[in-house]
Design an enzyme around this catalytic site. Structure first.
Site, short mmCIF file in Angstrom:
data_model
loop_
_atom_site.label_atom_id
_atom_site.label_comp_id
_atom_site.label_asym_id
_atom_site.label_seq_id
_atom_site.Cartn_x
_atom_site.Cartn_y
_atom_site.Cartn_z
N THR A 208 34.73 35.79 24.81
CA THR A 208 34.27 37.18 24.64
C THR A 208 34.12 37.88 25.99
OG1 THR A 208 33.09 36.50 22.64
CG2 THR A 208 32.49 38.61 23.60
N SER B 75 44.06 10.48 13.50
CA SER B 75 44.22 10.10 14.91
C SER B 75 43.36 8.91 15.32
CB SER B 75 43.91 11.30 15.81
OG SER B 75 42.58 11.71 15.63
N LYS C 18 41.18 16.11 24.15
CA LYS C 18 40.82 14.68 24.15
C LYS C 18 40.84 14.10 25.56
CE LYS C 18 42.48 13.93 19.42
NZ LYS C 18 43.51 13.33 18.56
#
Length: 784
Positions: free
Chosen positions: A373, A689, A732
């Site tokens: 933002t 995953s 990750k």
């Protein structure tokens, strides 16, 4: 003095009028005997007076105020002659006021005021009329009736029913009062009639006033007939306006309606609307000029015209096309975010070469706290444009986007048009915050309404339901923000250029804290560099031990907590500079909240470290396995989704098929139960995953070999032993870096995704790309 007339002498005998009565002040009109009159009572004193009279004999004295603008009149503000009346009916209104119907009984004269609080009370002298047969009075009575009938026929404000009422009035005095109460004379003249106690004098006065009104009506009719002859429409309108102005000037009356119409006409010209919109606005203005201001449609039409004329049809801010200057502004407001800044500078470059290019539709996707933002505000500052923000979180009604039809009470345009009007330019930066949190159910689907707004091929003629005219949104630069793209409908996602904002590394957070967060919090807490200083080591401790996030919101909160503590000391008189070190953090923030637990968790067999993607960024995931005597069942816990459970089943099936290779006894699976658990059981988890991590965890358990504590992994598995690619590689890898992981196992087909990971993150990390599940087992269960 008592005056009566024979016909109503029975009133004097029948009705007892007390010598002292409550006084009701009346504004703007006069009450007469024998006439029924509705009143609206709103002043607190008057309301109490009516309530008190209703509980007694319902009798009051109504006296007219000399000046209607006085809210709380005193004795000297009232006339001395009024009317004794009885309250026939009283209804309390919703707003607290009262609607009262009164009937006049007789005239009265104020003798002496006896009380001021809580209401005015006074001694009054009732005045009854006694009519004695008289030829002159009869002649005046007949003349008045005929003249009044003529006035009723000519005056549009007099009801035709008054003719029948006047015919039934037999008393000359009553007829004079009826005429005085209905014809167009001012309050002073009406009071003059009330105070005429001599019947002949009253009839003469009413005759004069009525003659004057009839002459005015005849003159008006004559002018109207002359005006209709031989003049065209334009001349006629001009003449009538001039005539109205002259009449208003003579009467000293003011009417803002003509000035309103002229002002609206001027605004239409100044707005420089497109031709088709201008025609609609002029047509609406013509309708408005013919409406009565008392009509409900007048306000609706006036508001609609205001919206049309106040929209910035041709107003636009000039873009700052200095690319180097814009780059400096972006660097001042945000650290790193190279890809985003590059895209904005590319837009500026193209805008410099092609002035009429359409505004891009960007979508910033990333975890909370990474600056999506605030980046929109920074872009607006760099481009020199107005900034408008619209939060879409929880919106369920498409009318919020496209507005309501004008037929609805309280209708307004949608928030897009409202924002454009508020910005005052047709090319602002318009931020659509939280586009992934729009409500979509049986109550509405606002995301579908956004399809036209966010399509450069359509939004040049965006039509709001309230305006019902096209407005060009192609110059607006729309920026949407989202934490995750999955909830965004495919059609809407296809219209936006997605730019991902990954989480920050420790080094980036350190720089952001030094360049942005600490100066901001110093200012917010009234501190300066002479009172507080943060060492780099202290900031690293806060980042590692007190926050675990992709963004910097919690980091800002912890810095603010330290600044508050220092501000408290300064307020108590401690003015020496406080240097925040790594060792002193505990004293400000308390015990550490997060530990480096990878090594501790994985020192036992059956525990493996996985990498997971969450809406708030990447995270590490521990998968624990254990065995016990049983019948060969597999238990799965930790709020796992169906896909994750199937990954565990697939891993176990693969291990059983290769039991000899892993040196597992043939009857092991018939005599033992297995349990796989993923901690943080309160958090739902799903996805394929974690397949590789589950496989390594189970093999570690069954072979009694612990997993390396510096390795984390991700990847989907198959029964054939293959490792398939997964998503969220950047997030990750960031999570592995934050947790201190040195080695990361990734599917071979995800090797290309490492290009998006900054070099500073990949530094000192070892990436191994695997194609088969056996490779993961060999790497993770090998010695260090």
């Amino acid at each position: 003095m008592v005056i009566g007339f024979k016909n109503d002498k029975s009133i004097k005998d029948r009705i007892f009028i007390p010598a002292e009565l409550p006084i009701l002040p009346l504004r703007g009109t006069v009450a007469y005997p024998d006439l029924v009159m509705p009143l609206i009572v709103g002043r607190e004193k008057s309301i109490r007076l009516v309530d008190d009279a209703m509980s007694r004999d319902k009798m009051i004295a109504i006296i007219t105020q000399k000046n209607p603008d006085i809210e709380d009149p005193e004795i000297e503000d009232l006339y001395t002659v009024g009317t004794v009346a009885t309250i026939m009916k009283m209804v309390k209104m919703v707003d607290g006021s009262q609607r009262v119907v009164v009937q006049g009984l007789c005239r009265c004269r104020l003798v002496e005021f006896t009380d001021r609080e809580p209401n005015l009370r006074a001694k009054v002298l009732p005045i009854f009329e006694e009519y004695i047969k008289d030829i002159e009075v009869d002649a005046m009575y007949i003349n008045l009736k005929n003249l009044y009938r003529k006035a009723i026929e000519m005056a549009p404000y007099l009801s035709s029913e008054l003719t029948q009422i006047a015919t039934k009035v037999e008393s000359p005095g009553n007829l004079a009062d009826l005429i005085a109460s209905t014809i167009n004379i001012n309050v002073t003249e009406k009071q003059e009639i009330l105070e005429k106690l001599d019947l002949k004098e009253r009839l003469k006065k009413v005759t004069i006033f009525l003659n004057r009104e009839v002459e005015t009506l005849e003159l008006s009719s004559k002018i109207q007939s002359h005006v209709k002859e031989g003049i065209d429409k334009t001349q006629r309108e001009y003449y009538l306006r001039e005539q109205l102005k002259a009449i208003q000037k003579e009467l000293g009356d003011t009417d803002d309606r003509l000035s309103e119409v002229e002002e609206a006409r001027k605004k239409i010209i100044e707005a420089k609307m497109p031709d088709d919109v201008r025609k609609i606005a002029e047509k609406e203005l013509d309708r408005l000029s013919k409406m009565s201001t008392m009509s409900a449609e007048y306000t609706v039409s006036r508001t609609y015209l205001d919206w049309l004329t106040e929209l910035p049809w041709s107003k636009a801010t000039e873009d700052n096309l200095d690319i180097d200057g814009a780059n400096t502004i972006l660097d001042e407001d945000h650290y790193n975010l190279v890809k985003i800044k590059k895209r904005i500078l590319e837009y500026l470059a193209v805008r410099k070469l092609k002035a009429d290019m359409k505004g891009p539709i960007l979508c910033f996707v990333g975890p909370p706290g990474v600056g999506k933002t605030s980046l929109g505000k920074s872009i607006a500052r760099a481009l020199g444009r107005k900034f408008m923000r619209m939060s879409l979180g929880g919106i369920r009604d498409e009318a919020e986007i496209r507005g309501h039809r004008r037929t609805y009470v309280g209708a307004l345009p949608g928030r897009i048009i409202q924002g454009i009007k508020k910005a005052g330019s047709n090319n602002p930066i318009f931020m659509l915050d939280e586009v992934d949190k729009i409500g979509m159910d049986f109550r509405g689907d606002p995301s579908s309404a956004l399809l036209e707004v966010l399509d450069p091929e359509q939004n040049w003629s965006f039509s709001d339901h309230y305006l019902e005219v096209p407005f060009d949104l192609s110059k607006v630069m729309f920026i949407a923000t989202a934490n995750m793209l999955d909830p965004v409908p495919p059609a809407l996602k296809d219209r936006m250029e997605v730019l991902e904002l990954p989480g920050y590394t420790e080094e980036e957070k350190l720089m952001i804290a030094k360049q942005f967060l600490i100066p901001k919090e110093r200012f917010e807490h009234g501190l300066n560099e002479d009172l507080i200083e943060f060492e780099d080591e202290a900031l690293k401790v806060i980042i590692r031990a007190y926050t675990r996030e992709s963004g910097v919101r919690n980091l800002e909160r912890e810095i603010a907590a330290i600044c508050r503590s220092v501000a408290k000391d300064v307020a108590q008189g401690k003015t020496e500079k406080q240097v925040i070190t790594g060792d002193s953090i505990h004293g400000y923030l308390g015990p550490i909240k997060f530990f480096a637990e990878v090594a501790e968790r994985t020192k036992y067999s059956g525990v493996a470290t996985g990498l997971a993607w969450t809406p708030t960024g990447g995270d590490i995931l521990f998968i624990e396995s254990t065995k016990m005597r049983g019948k060969g069942t597999l238990s799965l816990t930790g709020q796992l989704g169906d896909v994750m459970k199937e990954s565990a089943q697939a891993a176990l099936s693969y291990i059983r098929s290769k039991a000899n290779d892993y040196k597992i006894a043939e009857d092991f699976f018939e005599k033992n139960d297995l349990h796989v658990h993923v901690p943080q059981g309160a958090i739902p988890k799903d996805g394929p995953s974690a397949g590789v991590t589950m496989l390594v965890s189970l093999v570690s358990l069954l072979t009694d070999k612990p997993v390396r504590n510096d390795v984390a992994m991700t990847g989907e598995i198959t029964l054939r032993g293959l490792v398939l690619p997964v998503g969220g590689i950047k997030q990750k890898v960031l999570a592995a870096k934050r947790a201190g992981i040195k080695s990361v196992l990734l599917p071979k087909l995800n090797e290309k995704d490492l290009e998006e990971v900054p070099e500073s993150i990949k530094e000192n990390m070892d990436f191994k790309f695997i194609e088969r599940m056996d490779e993961a087992v060999n790497i993770c269960l090998s010695a260090h």
